[in-house]
Design a protein around this motif. Sequence first.
Motif, short mmCIF file in Angstrom:
data_model
loop_
_atom_site.label_atom_id
_atom_site.label_comp_id
_atom_site.label_asym_id
_atom_site.label_seq_id
_atom_site.Cartn_x
_atom_site.Cartn_y
_atom_site.Cartn_z
N ASP A 126 1.05 -1.32 -0.10
CA ASP A 126 -0.03 -0.09 0.01
C ASP A 126 0.84 1.23 -0.07
OD1 ASP A 126 -2.15 -1.67 0.17
OD2 ASP A 126 -2.60 -1.18 2.08
N GLY A 138 0.63 4.07 -2.73
CA GLY A 138 0.38 5.22 -2.42
C GLY A 138 1.19 6.55 -2.73
N ILE A 151 -0.50 6.91 -6.08
CA ILE A 151 -1.64 7.68 -5.95
C ILE A 151 -1.60 9.33 -5.32
CG2 ILE A 151 -3.64 8.01 -4.21
CD1 ILE A 151 -3.58 4.95 -4.19
N ASP A 201 -8.34 10.13 -2.27
CA ASP A 201 -9.43 8.90 -2.19
C ASP A 201 -10.40 8.91 -3.52
OD1 ASP A 201 -10.54 11.13 -1.11
OD2 ASP A 201 -11.42 10.11 0.68
N HIS A 202 -10.10 10.17 -4.38
CA HIS A 202 -11.08 10.26 -5.50
C HIS A 202 -11.26 9.29 -6.38
CE1 HIS A 202 -13.15 12.14 -8.69
NE2 HIS A 202 -13.67 13.21 -7.81
N LEU A 243 -7.91 7.05 -7.95
CA LEU A 243 -7.68 5.76 -7.79
C LEU A 243 -7.69 4.77 -8.99
CD1 LEU A 243 -9.77 5.02 -4.60
CD2 LEU A 243 -7.36 5.77 -4.75
#
Length: 217
Positions: A142, A146, A149, A161-162, A166
């Motif tokens: 992750d 990340g 992201i 987190d949109h 993602l």
Amino acid sequence: MSDDTRQGTTTDTGVPPRAAYHHGDLRAQLIAAVRDLVETHGPDGFSVAEAARRAGVSSAAPYKHFKDRDEILRGVAGEAMDRLHAAMAAAADPHPTGSLEAVAAIGQAYVDFAKAQPGVFRLVFGLTEGHENAPELQQKGDNCFGLVIGQVAAARDLPMDHPEVLSCAYILWSCVHGHSFLSIDMKNKDVGTEIDDWALLMRVSRAILTGPAGNVT
């Protein structure tokens, strides 16, 4: 004298031990030994005894730090993921956050890692199935994702987190991951042209970050 601290003698295998071992040093040395063996023989082709011999300790010493062979392999995978994360972060650092170059640089670090250590790269992703049994590996994975992201969120000026962020990050990761495996498996030799990693990564980054990527979720 313990296997972790002995010095100045020769083991019964004929391998000179390290100058000194501390509790944490032997663990790191064993991981390094297994990493080399995985590159040579694959994750199924090495023995714990051989790793211990290379580290200059008895065959029982590894079990002071790992409960079994699988845990040693998870240790190798975890250490590799830490190094991959560091390489990806360092590659992006010179470039403006959210730039095409930063995204491509992360991808280049990923591809370079795969090419430099294909055995360990395969091990990492061979162990990712069933991550629910290895939460520390899940977290390390992750952390790597990340980084992608975060760059996509900056490029798109959207929260991390949109759904679009993602989705774009997943597409980028899929392209780079696939290219990495095609490269180390030498499956990209028949495409009719020389593949320039950086040009490919910039082209993919530009296509995903400057155009409508859509939502694959």
